[in-house]
Structures are given as C-alpha cells and as structure tokens.
Design a protein around this motif. Structure first.
Motif, PDB file in Angstrom:
ATOM      1  N   ASN A 260      -5.215 -40.897 -43.049  1.00  0.00           N
ATOM      2  CA  ASN A 260      -5.561 -39.425 -43.299  1.00  0.00           C
ATOM      3  C   ASN A 260      -6.660 -39.294 -44.103  1.00  0.00           C
ATOM      4  OD1 ASN A 260      -3.667 -38.246 -41.656  1.00  0.00           O
ATOM      5  ND2 ASN A 260      -2.384 -37.963 -43.079  1.00  0.00           N
TER       6      ASN A 260
ATOM      7  N   ASP B 255     -10.703 -37.791 -43.308  1.00  0.00           N
ATOM      8  CA  ASP B 255     -11.200 -36.840 -43.850  1.00  0.00           C
ATOM      9  C   ASP B 255     -12.841 -37.232 -44.403  1.00  0.00           C
ATOM     10  OD1 ASP B 255      -8.825 -35.448 -43.470  1.00  0.00           O
ATOM     11  OD2 ASP B 255      -8.198 -35.673 -45.630  1.00  0.00           O
TER      12      ASP B 255
ATOM     13  N   ARG C 177      -6.984 -33.192 -36.928  1.00  0.00           N
ATOM     14  CA  ARG C 177      -7.204 -33.125 -38.443  1.00  0.00           C
ATOM     15  C   ARG C 177      -8.682 -33.388 -38.776  1.00  0.00           C
ATOM     16  NH1 ARG C 177      -3.868 -34.543 -43.101  1.00  0.00           N
ATOM     17  NH2 ARG C 177      -5.263 -35.164 -45.056  1.00  0.00           N
ATOM     18  N   ARG C 178      -9.273 -34.465 -38.010  1.00  0.00           N
ATOM     19  CA  ARG C 178     -10.491 -34.757 -38.387  1.00  0.00           C
ATOM     20  C   ARG C 178     -11.711 -33.796 -37.976  1.00  0.00           C
ATOM     21  NH1 ARG C 178     -13.809 -38.801 -40.066  1.00  0.00           N
ATOM     22  NH2 ARG C 178     -15.848 -39.031 -39.279  1.00  0.00           N
TER      23      ARG C 178
ATOM     24  N   SER D 286     -11.182 -31.053 -40.915  1.00  0.00           N
ATOM     25  CA  SER D 286     -11.476 -31.358 -42.245  1.00  0.00           C
ATOM     26  C   SER D 286     -12.793 -31.062 -42.562  1.00  0.00           C
ATOM     27  CB  SER D 286     -11.185 -32.817 -42.433  1.00  0.00           C
ATOM     28  OG  SER D 286     -11.779 -33.730 -41.703  1.00  0.00           O
TER      29      SER D 286
END
Length: 682
Positions: A617, A621, A677-678, A681
């Motif tokens: 993670n 990020d 998530r990427r 972020s």
C-alpha cells in the motif's frame, strides 16, 4: 548466564558510549528490575549507535550468544542492527560480526545475537534457536570473531530523517549451543519442532494439493483484473500491443498491451528452488535418497560464491518435494498450479530470476532477466559485495553485454506478455560513507593504473579537458601533482575534499553511468525494441548514477528492503519524474521452523502478512512507483542455499510447496483493492 548490564544504577551509564544518540535511564520498558536504558537515535546522522567499549578486551569464550531485552515505544517499526567487534579497526565488514532485525511498534522482545558458532562455517546464515522465548537475530556479516578478544559491541540504526527511540535492558551472555545433528527431516523441514502446516507424511503432502485446488477453483482471480492482470474497469488508454508507461494525472503507470492501466505485483525466483550442500554436512540430515532412488535425480554439484563451503554434492529438497507431490511429470503439473496460484492471489508478474519456461506463457506477464558476464575490466567502488563494477569504457564490456542480452531477446522478442528487461542486479555503484558513498567509483578509478583501466583514462581525459594545465587542477583540488603523467599510476589524494574535487567526481560518476546505461540501452533497442528497459535494480547507488539511469531507462528500479516505502527517503526521485519499480522486498519470521528472517524481520506469520499489506500500500500511494516484486516465491533451504548460505523464511510457499495462508490472504486483500487505492490516493 552472565549479566553484563542491568541499568539499575546511574553508574552504568558511564560504560555506555553515545554516538549520535541521547541516553537516559527510565522505568518505561524495564524487564529486569525497575529501570532500563532509553536510547534516542538522532536524525540525519550516519550509523547512530549505543556502544559499549571494553576497558581491556573481554573474554567471551564459552558463550553462545549476546542477549538483551528491547522495547520499541514508537508507533512505527524500527530496523536495528547489532555488531560485535574483536578489534578496534572493525568497520562493519572486517573484524566484526553483524546482524539485523526489525522490531514492530509498541513491542517488547527478547533477542539473542549468536556468538559461539559462525553460521557460515556450517554453510548457513542462521542456526537453530538459542533458548526458549528468545528471538535469534539473523547474521548478515557472518565474520569469525575472536571471542577471547572482544573490544566492543553496539546496537545501531541506519540514517533516518527523524528521531527514533528504543529501550534496552538486561544485556547478558548465554551459554550453550544446540547440536546440529539430525536437524533436517525427510522433507527438508526442521526436525525438532512442530508448527501449523508442517508436513507429517507423504500422504499429508499429497493431500495439501487437493485441498488447495478447491480453493483456487473458488477464487480464480481478483474480479477487477483482466487477462493481463491490468485494471479491467479502469481508464482505457491507447493500446500499442506491448507494455509501455504513461503518466495519468500526477501518477505514473505501466500500461498493458490492451491499453489498460497496470500495476506490477510479482514474484522473484519462480523456479524449482535452491540446492543445499550435503558434502561435509551429512550428519545434519535424517534422510537422504540412496543412489537408485527416483529422488536421487535431485542431487547435484555446486560451487559457492562465498563462505567456507566452496563446492561439493548438493540436494534440492524443494524439487524433490514437487516430484513427491505432483508425480513424475511434476514440472508441468507444478507450473500449471503456480500459474493458477499467481492469478488467484492477485500477482500479475513473474519477476526476476525465474524459469525460462515462463517466457511466452500467454497467461501471466513476465520480466526478461539478463546480465553481463565475461572478461572485461572492472572498477572498485568501496562496496563490492557481489563483485567490482563493470568498466563500461572497456570495449569488451559492450561485447559481453550483447552476449548476455541476445539469447534472452531472441526468446522474448515481440511477445506482448513480456513486461521488459532487467539487466544486471545490485551493482557496485557506490562505496561507504557520505563522500565515498556518492563518489566511490571516482575513488576506485583513481586507485587504478591508467595503463590497465579504460575508466581511469576516461577520468583523466575528462579532467584534462576541463583544466588544461595541471596547475589549475592542483589549485582546484588543493593538490601538488607535478604533471598529468603523475596521475596515471594509482593516485594519492589530499585528505580534504574541495568543492571542485567533489564536482569533478560527480561529473565522472555521471559520465561513467551514462556510458553503462547507454551501452545497454543501444543493445536493447536493437534486439528488443518493443520492450521496456527496466534498469539495473539499484541496491547501492549514487545520485549521479540514478540521474543517468533516469535519462536512459524507461523505468528506474530499486531493491528496497524496509518495513515500508519511506516516501521521504526517495524524495530525490521527484525531480526526475520517471516511473520506478521495486525489484525486491521481503519479510520473514521464525515461528514456523526456519532459522533466519531474511533482511526485514517480523515476529510471526500474522505480522509478516500485515507488513506485506502495509508495504504494498505504501508503494501504491507513491505517484512514481509502478510496481513491487517480492523476493522470493519459496523459502530457501533450511540449511542454506549452496550459493551463499542464505536460509531465509522469505517464501509465499514453504520448502514443501505449502502456501503460507496468512500471506495469501494478505495478498488477495491488498491486490483486489490496489487499482482503486492507487487512483484514489492522488
């Protein structure tokens, strides 16, 4: 046991030396009595440490380990090192033994650092446990030390950008070493302990395959992965038929051949495992196949790269277990199982050091691995762990580079499933210390004779072109060389580095790196023009080399062993604005029968899995990073791989090909959410 320091009295502080640290006694974290020693490691300093020096050499003969209790009061992991010196000249490599561990936040642990046996004398980096409830610190620099002449020991940290605190207590010496006789069972496992998932019989080994197949059928792949493992429902970019890079907003991405965004999660060393030496160590094994046994085919012969076991007979327990588990046609059966595993676990890349059989597999993208070998000139950098640096100014270097790249390029050329080429690995780009760490290759070139070193001649030509007269160089460097010819033999430098000299060293290292990367790039563009140049997997590096790589590689690559990606530590990459991939990272634990954690330690498999999630993670990020590859697919042999004795718990599968369920669960969870998530972020 012999107690050295209990930290119950102020007078004990006088025995401690604080090197870039602040020391005080505290009740917090005490495990032996009422007080302990709090050590605050100061930021922006190389090797801050707590050191104890012997007024006269200590005699530690008869003791097997240096033990201590440690508490990490911080909210983040702390990677620390332990070093024991037998000579005042100890420098981290010579006259000492050194090991590392990573202690988790708000955690108390009891550690032991091995003294009596040098693991490498037995062909291993780590040995069996020393004492109950003690965590053994894995040895990194496994030098022999004179126990009758110990002059100092220290607990150190690496350079950091903020203060870090550890609390130390109950430093003591322990007696006794466990016998190594019969420590390995018939499956290559530790014979003297039991744990969850340990294989008990041949029928048990085969039954694990059936149980796992049901799971793989139930969970074939993350829902949002397409056939390449790219983001199926993400943005659609231009499809070129090959992997490429593109910046979307402020994020760099890999782009799959079909134009979908791709973040690379992969395994190194997806192969049939490493062999371990048998010669001279037969007593360690409770079972070995006799000649004529079908499993005897897994015997071999090897020559070690380092350590006292130079060459001899070997046995590959992992390959033997594959044959026992999958049958006589185990290579094909295992490869099919592995492809299904990778898809199911959310891995979309077969990374470095893997089988050539994965080339053109048509189901999972892969990297091409090439290297440069052969007889050409080399240059020392001061940190030459795997060997001295290539001299790219030697014309033979280009010849050897082509010889290393061409057979790989012939296999993968025009295959859309090939992500790109890694060429070389962990080269000696930099030396030791702040100055040598950046300019090690310049120092190394000047230490050679120009008649024998193309790099030295290139450096002198660069200096002569800039200064013309030797008097101008002397003025700039604070030197007194009588002529340019005086620089042709190995050079003695004035002790103080002037600003001008540093600038010249920097310019040379950058020119050196450009010559290296341009040579490789030209060969790749000729032989494999459709595939990315992924760089050389930096471990030791200088800023000048990285800048040159950014000019000539499509993707930069670093092997980063740490609890997570520290964005601040890699802020120097931001101005370069290039995509970056991590070639290696891992974590290991000692709760399932292994002897060494590898380079970053976890207390158990549950925490190891949590670290995996945190690390990936942290990479997702970062806007520049486009992937990270785990080293390696399977655990190393319990008694050490023949190459160099590494025996780390760093696999997603054990030596018996059994997946670690905690790691698999963490991978599925992390990978199934990684694209969202990427993107979020930003």
């Amino acid at each position: 046991m012999r107690l050295l320091f209990s930290f119950e009295h102020e007078g004990e502080l006088a025995a401690a030396t604080a090197n870039h640290t602040r020391l005080r006694l505290t009740a917090r974290g005490a495990t032996h009595g009422k007080r302990a020693l709090q050590v605050e490691y100061l930021p922006d300093r190389d090797w801050p440490n707590l050191m104890f020096r012997a007024p006269s050499p200590w005699d530690w003969r008869g003791y097997a380990g240096l033990a201590f209790d440690l508490y990490n009061p911080m909210r983040e992991p702390v990677q620390f090192g332990v070093r024991v010196d037998d000579d005042p000249r100890a420098d981290g490599v010579h006259h000492c033994r050194q090991g590392t561990y990573t202690i988790q936040p708000r955690t108390r642990m009891r550690f032991v650092f091995p003294l009596g046996r040098n693991p490498m004398d037995y062909g291993m980096r780590g040995l069996p446990p020393l004492g109950k409830d003690l965590t053994r610190i894995g040895v990194v620099n496994a030098g022999n030390i004179r126990l009758e002449h110990i002059v100092a020991f220290q607990i150190f940290l690496w350079r950091g950008n903020k203060p870090r605190t550890l609390i130390v207590d109950n430093i003591r010496l322990l007696e006794g070493d466990e016998s190594l006789e019969g420590i390995v069972d018939e499956f290559g496992q530790y014979a003297r302990d039991t744990w969850q998932g340990k294989i008990r019989s041949l029928s048990h080994l085969r039954r694990t395959r059936t149980l796992e197949l049901r799971e793989l059928e139930r969970l074939p792949a993350p829902e949002d992965f397409d056939e390449y493992g790219a983001w199926r429902t993400g943005p659609q970019l231009k499809a070129t038929g090959y992997f490429r890079t593109e910046k979307v907003g402020d994020r760099w991405w890999l782009v799959a051949p079909n134009g979908r965004l791709f973040f690379s999660t992969g395994f190194n060393c997806v192969n049939y495992g490493d062999a371990t030496f048998i010669t001279g160590r037969e007593y360690m094994f409770r079972w070995l196949p006799r000649e004529g046994d079908p499993l005897a085919k897994h015997y071999g012969h090897a020559t070690a790269l380092m350590g006292p076991l130079k060459e001899g007979k070997t046995f590959n327990f992992y390959a033997a277990n594959l044959e026992r588990k999958y049958g006589a046609d185990y290579p094909a059966q295992w490869r099919e199982q592995t492809l299904r595993r990778l898809r199911s676990w959310g891995f979309n890349t077969i990374a470095n050091w893997s089988l050539w059989e994965w080339h053109r597999n048509g189901r999972i993208p892969y990297v091409a691995t090439a290297g440069v070998w052969g007889e050409h000139k080399r240059v020392p950098s001061g940190s030459d762990y795997w060997g001295k640096m290539h001299d790219p100014f030697d014309p033979q270097f280009a010849v050897n580079a082509r010889a290393g790249i061409e057979p790989v390029a012939q296999r993968v050329k025009d295959d859309p499933w090939c992500l790109g080429f890694f060429v070389d690995n962990e080269l000696s780009w930099a030396g030791q210390g702040e100055d040598g760490g950046r300019y090690g290759l310049a120092y190394g070139a000047l230490s050679l004779h120009a008649d024998e070193s193309p790099a030295k001649r290139a450096f002198l030509e660069q200096l002569r072109a800039k200064y013309g007269a030797i008097e101008r160089l002397n003025e700039a460097w604070g030197a007194n060389y009588p002529s340019w010819d005086a620089l042709r033999p190995p050079v003695s430098l004035p002790p103080a580095a002037t600003r001008a000299r540093q600038q010249d060293f920097s310019a040379f290292v950058r020119a050196f790196a450009r010559q290296y990367f341009q040579t490789i790039r030209a060969i790749l563009r000729e032989l494999a023009p459709n595939h990315l140049y992924l760089g050389c997997r930096f471990a030791w590096y200088s800023l000048d080399a990285v800048i040159a790589a950014a000019e000539l590689c499509e993707v930069l690559s670093f092997n980063i062993y740490a609890p997570k990606l520290d964005h601040g530590a890699y802020s120097f990459l931001v101005p370069l604005d290039k995509p970056v991939i991590i070639g290696e990272f891992h974590f290991g634990a000692l709760d399932r029968g292994m002897f060494h954690t590898g380079l970053v330690a976890a207390p158990n498999q549950r925490e190891r899995a949590r670290l995996y999630e945190t690390y990936v993670n942290s990479v997702l990020d970062h806007p520049l990073f486009v992937g990270c590859h785990w080293f390696q697919y399977m655990d190393q042999p319990l008694t050490g791989r023949a190459l160099d004795g590494e025996n780390y718990n760093i696999g997603f599968v054990t030596i018996t090909d059994a997946p670690y369920p905690e790691m698999v669960a963490a991978a599925r969870k992390t990978h199934s959410a990684m694209y969202r998530r990427r993107m979020k972020s930003r």
